[in-house]
Design a protein around this motif. Structure first.
Motif, mmCIF file in Angstrom:
data_model
loop_
_atom_site.group_PDB
_atom_site.id
_atom_site.type_symbol
_atom_site.label_atom_id
_atom_site.label_comp_id
_atom_site.label_asym_id
_atom_site.label_seq_id
_atom_site.Cartn_x
_atom_site.Cartn_y
_atom_site.Cartn_z
ATOM 1 N N HIS A 296 -3.628 -6.089 0.699
ATOM 2 C CA HIS A 296 -3.572 -4.730 0.146
ATOM 3 C C HIS A 296 -4.296 -3.833 1.146
ATOM 4 O O HIS A 296 -5.416 -4.128 1.566
ATOM 5 C CB HIS A 296 -4.238 -4.678 -1.221
ATOM 6 N N VAL B 1 -4.404 0.988 9.326
ATOM 7 C CA VAL B 1 -4.687 0.697 7.920
ATOM 8 C C VAL B 1 -5.918 -0.199 7.827
ATOM 9 O O VAL B 1 -6.217 -0.962 8.744
ATOM 10 C CB VAL B 1 -3.486 0.019 7.214
ATOM 11 N N ARG B 2 -6.623 -0.071 6.724
ATOM 12 C CA ARG B 2 -7.791 -0.906 6.442
ATOM 13 C C ARG B 2 -7.409 -1.886 5.334
ATOM 14 O O ARG B 2 -6.866 -1.483 4.308
ATOM 15 C CB ARG B 2 -8.966 -0.060 5.999
ATOM 16 N N VAL C 64 -8.088 -3.803 2.203
ATOM 17 C CA VAL C 64 -9.034 -3.599 1.107
ATOM 18 C C VAL C 64 -8.982 -4.707 0.058
ATOM 19 O O VAL C 64 -9.821 -4.757 -0.832
ATOM 20 C CB VAL C 64 -8.806 -2.226 0.425
ATOM 21 N N GLU D 50 -4.975 0.374 2.797
ATOM 22 C CA GLU D 50 -4.984 1.827 2.606
ATOM 23 C C GLU D 50 -5.097 2.463 3.985
ATOM 24 O O GLU D 50 -5.482 1.799 4.954
ATOM 25 C CB GLU D 50 -6.150 2.260 1.722
ATOM 26 N N ALA D 51 -4.732 3.712 4.063
ATOM 27 C CA ALA D 51 -4.794 4.405 5.358
ATOM 28 C C ALA D 51 -6.240 4.436 5.844
ATOM 29 O O ALA D 51 -7.161 4.707 5.066
ATOM 30 C CB ALA D 51 -4.247 5.825 5.217
ATOM 31 N N GLY E 216 0.827 -1.191 0.000
ATOM 32 C CA GLY E 216 0.000 0.000 0.000
ATOM 33 C C GLY E 216 0.863 1.241 0.000
ATOM 34 O O GLY E 216 2.081 1.178 -0.193
ATOM 35 N N PRO E 217 0.245 2.399 0.274
ATOM 36 C CA PRO E 217 1.005 3.657 0.293
ATOM 37 C C PRO E 217 1.932 3.699 1.506
ATOM 38 O O PRO E 217 1.651 3.105 2.541
ATOM 39 C CB PRO E 217 -0.088 4.722 0.383
#
Length: 146
Positions: free
Chosen positions: A141, A130-131, A133, A143-144, A121-122
């Motif tokens: 994977h 983080v979630r 996804v 994301e914040a 992820g980022p």
């Protein structure tokens, strides 16, 4: 009724296919076994059939019986009440967890229960929420979150 070698051979093939289905269930060998049993009955009724005709009948009946299964029986199988049972990574989609190791160059790590998971992820620092996804093989994977 004549018990010549093709008659016995088709009976044996049918029994072997039924036994294979019993040992490794999956509802495929059953249909081939039914085709072999049909050829067995055909050879009993018409013992003058050539071996080539018998094999051709087996191939055609196998194809037809598998198509019957695919058309009528496969669609009637009940849907699973737990479709993600053996998909552990996909069960985690939607969870919010802190990063155990920050994401650097797109790769990091989280701990969920007693397991550590690689994440992509980022870039984020360790401890950031983080979630999950998505999942691909053993990589989550993320994301914040928030």
């Amino acid at each position: 009724m004549s018990w010549n070698w093709p008659t016995v051979a088709w009976a044996a093939v049918a029994l072997l296919l039924f036994a294979a289905e019993a040992m490794a269930p999956g509802a495929f060998m059953l249909w081939l076994g039914l085709a072999a049993a049909a050829v067995f009955v055909l050879v009993l009724a018409l013992p003058e059939l050539t071996v080539l005709t018998q094999v051709a009948a087996f191939v055609v009946l196998s194809f037809v019986s598998v198509q019957v299964y695919r058309t009528w029986f496969r669609k009637r199988e009940p849907a699973s009440d737990q479709p993600l049972l053996n998909r552990r990574a996909e069960q985690l989609i939607g969870r919010v967890v802190p990063l155990e190791r920050g994401i650097v160059a797109g790769r990091g790590r989280v701990q969920i229960a007693d397991a550590f998971w690689d994440v992509s992820g980022p870039d984020l620092p360790a401890g950031a929420l983080v979630r999950v996804v998505g999942a691909e093989a053993m990589v989550l994977h993320v994301e914040a979150a928030g």
